[in-house]
Design a protein around this motif. Sequence first.
Motif, mmCIF file in Angstrom:
data_model
loop_
_atom_site.group_PDB
_atom_site.id
_atom_site.type_symbol
_atom_site.label_atom_id
_atom_site.label_comp_id
_atom_site.label_asym_id
_atom_site.label_seq_id
_atom_site.Cartn_x
_atom_site.Cartn_y
_atom_site.Cartn_z
ATOM 1 N N LEU A 102 49.817 58.991 32.188
ATOM 2 C CA LEU A 102 49.638 59.200 33.618
ATOM 3 C C LEU A 102 50.461 60.390 34.131
ATOM 4 C CD1 LEU A 102 48.164 58.010 36.053
ATOM 5 C CD2 LEU A 102 50.173 56.586 36.490
ATOM 6 N N LEU A 103 51.533 60.739 33.425
ATOM 7 C CA LEU A 103 52.358 61.867 33.848
ATOM 8 C C LEU A 103 51.649 63.205 33.690
ATOM 9 C CD1 LEU A 103 55.904 60.962 32.439
ATOM 10 C CD2 LEU A 103 55.011 60.609 34.741
ATOM 11 N N HIS A 104 50.617 63.233 32.835
ATOM 12 C CA HIS A 104 49.928 64.495 32.594
ATOM 13 C C HIS A 104 49.209 64.995 33.848
ATOM 14 C CE1 HIS A 104 49.731 63.542 27.995
ATOM 15 N NE2 HIS A 104 50.959 63.689 28.467
ATOM 16 N N VAL A 105 48.771 64.101 34.705
ATOM 17 C CA VAL A 105 48.020 64.501 35.900
ATOM 18 C C VAL A 105 48.904 65.280 36.867
ATOM 19 C CG1 VAL A 105 46.700 63.685 37.869
ATOM 20 C CG2 VAL A 105 46.398 62.596 35.638
ATOM 21 N N PRO A 106 50.040 64.733 37.342
ATOM 22 C CA PRO A 106 50.888 65.542 38.240
ATOM 23 C C PRO A 106 51.451 66.779 37.555
ATOM 24 C CG PRO A 106 52.008 63.507 37.625
ATOM 25 C CD PRO A 106 50.598 63.373 37.154
ATOM 26 N N ALA A 107 51.682 66.688 36.239
ATOM 27 C CA ALA A 107 52.172 67.870 35.523
ATOM 28 C C ALA A 107 51.130 68.982 35.553
ATOM 29 C CB ALA A 107 52.532 67.507 34.086
ATOM 30 N N ALA A 108 49.858 68.624 35.342
ATOM 31 C CA ALA A 108 48.785 69.619 35.395
ATOM 32 C C ALA A 108 48.642 70.201 36.798
ATOM 33 C CB ALA A 108 47.471 68.983 34.944
ATOM 34 N N LEU A 109 48.796 69.361 37.829
ATOM 35 C CA LEU A 109 48.717 69.846 39.204
ATOM 36 C C LEU A 109 49.846 70.836 39.494
ATOM 37 C CD1 LEU A 109 47.814 66.556 41.116
ATOM 38 C CD2 LEU A 109 46.322 68.520 40.673
ATOM 39 N N ALA A 110 51.049 70.532 39.006
ATOM 40 C CA ALA A 110 52.186 71.433 39.217
ATOM 41 C C ALA A 110 51.939 72.785 38.545
ATOM 42 C CB ALA A 110 53.466 70.799 38.683
ATOM 43 N N LEU A 111 51.412 72.725 37.315
ATOM 44 C CA LEU A 111 51.129 73.967 36.599
ATOM 45 C C LEU A 111 50.053 74.779 37.313
ATOM 46 C CD1 LEU A 111 51.931 75.517 34.056
ATOM 47 C CD2 LEU A 111 50.087 74.354 32.845
ATOM 48 N N PRO A 115 47.838 80.999 42.136
ATOM 49 C CA PRO A 115 48.104 82.179 42.973
ATOM 50 C C PRO A 115 48.290 83.458 42.161
ATOM 51 C CG PRO A 115 49.386 80.309 43.736
ATOM 52 C CD PRO A 115 48.796 79.910 42.435
ATOM 53 N N LEU A 116 48.914 83.344 40.985
ATOM 54 C CA LEU A 116 49.093 84.526 40.145
ATOM 55 C C LEU A 116 47.753 85.031 39.621
ATOM 56 C CD1 LEU A 116 52.263 83.429 38.114
ATOM 57 C CD2 LEU A 116 52.149 84.764 40.224
ATOM 58 N N VAL A 117 46.894 84.092 39.221
ATOM 59 C CA VAL A 117 45.562 84.474 38.736
ATOM 60 C C VAL A 117 44.758 85.106 39.860
ATOM 61 C CG1 VAL A 117 43.388 83.590 37.800
ATOM 62 C CG2 VAL A 117 45.581 82.723 36.932
ATOM 63 N N ALA A 118 44.855 84.526 41.055
ATOM 64 C CA ALA A 118 44.108 85.062 42.190
ATOM 65 C C ALA A 118 44.560 86.478 42.521
ATOM 66 C CB ALA A 118 44.286 84.151 43.398
#
Length: 537
Positions: free
Chosen positions: A14-23, A29-32
């Motif tokens: 379950l920790l992977h979801v907020p971790a992915a959101l943080a990443l 913004p950098l990609v944009a």
Amino acid sequence: MARRATPTPASPPLLHVPAALALAFLLIPLVAMAWRVPWGQALDLVATRASCEALWLSLRTCVASTLLCLLIGVPLALLLARGGGWAGGLVRVLVTLPMVLPPVVAGLALLATWGRRGLVGERLDAWGIEIGFTTIAVIIAQTFVALPYLVTTVEAAERQRGGAHERAARQLGAGRWRVFLTVTLPLAAPSIVAGGALAFARSLGEFGATIAFAGSLQGVTRTLPLEIYLQRETETSRALTLAVLLIAVAIVVVAGAQVVRHVWGPGRPLRRPVRVDRHVSAPPRRTREGPAGLVSAKLPERGVDAEVRFPAGMVTALVGSNGAGKSTILGVVAGELTGQGGVRWSRPARVVLLAQDEALFPHLNVLDNVAYGPRSLGAGRDEARALAWRELLNVGMEWAAGRAVSQLSGGQAQRVAIARALATDPDVVALDEPMAGLDASSAQAVRRAINEMAPATRLVVTHDLGDVIALDAHVVLVEDGGVKAAGPWRELAEAGDGELLRLARIAAASALGGQSPDGEGGGGSQARHTPERPPAL
């Protein structure tokens, strides 16, 4: 087998979801921004005079500010890592304060200090020295905001590492400056590299403090972040291109630091060959008997008040339950702990302490670990290596001379630590549970190495009666911070109620290969006996 790091426990899915959101929050913004850069015109946009001057000024000032951070920040970090109490806590708060200050506030603070009418700047101005709105002001602003990143990075790493390696080096005879230059700095190098990279990257992106304190003069104080800010108002495409260039430089610096840490950091596998000059002979080992000793260990805060005598040239085993005070007594003997008591030897003696952590130097190979003590005591490089080779042969570890200490098992590391102590030709060797956690074969090898330390006086903390018997030790039984009994192990066993003698026989049989005193558990053809002499190793 080499010791391996404990595998990291798996994290809950379950920790992977907020971790992915943080990443995603950080990367999108950098990609944009990169998406909007007109890559076909990027070279022309960057090649203008103003852009090149801003880039060159940023690189020069960032290098200068990073060097200044290293020069003054590393000593501060090392002192904080070893310091404590309320004073240390207050200094940490002050050091980290620039990290949370608004950049413009930092700039105003610098202006109030170094400006023409500032606290320091006014006096400098009287001497014709001007700081504000010069390139020097840019370097000062960058150093002010970047220094905390270096200090906190190095301090955290050094605090976690502790000072075991420095204590080991001092025990081997190294002076303070030699310890600092040959142990502390090499072991701190990975964190210094990481902290320096962060300081450089932070300096590269500094804007608010610079514009408030140094202004924006082209070629003098207008760094790349200031140029990006000005171009944003007139030519967005140029600003975006310069921003991507700034990010690329920061990535290269931080990634390069990671590569350097991986390639040159302590503990890396060593592949270079080891050279020992066979024409250089090692000085003969000391043949005189180690001194007798009397230690009065009085440390009320540790609950220890004991007087212990150590026979000359023998093995003295300190035995007792956990927390009884054995290691504290050993620390007093080695000078690591001080209290109301003291240590008296029958003649001047050099004491070497082998703590439970072998504290082998991870940035040196096995041979140079063992040669460190003789080098610290004044031996030349070839003579020290000859001494180290001799002691590695004595403990059966010459085959590992060129290996990194991270490639050794626990028993192998203990034998190398013993060889390192013996290479300094000590009068007294103190060992704190040297067989703890070792398998039977490794423990047997370490016992053999301790016996071969004769005629030095040896002090061993142990919980295993097998060690006591195998080393034919004089026993000091420690309970509740005091000495309950002392004497040769046979006399203590025979004078007791029979329980100590029974345990001693079981331990002796175990040391001989698993046969119990009654002939059970070993080979059926072996004779039943209680050894009159310590088991042969």
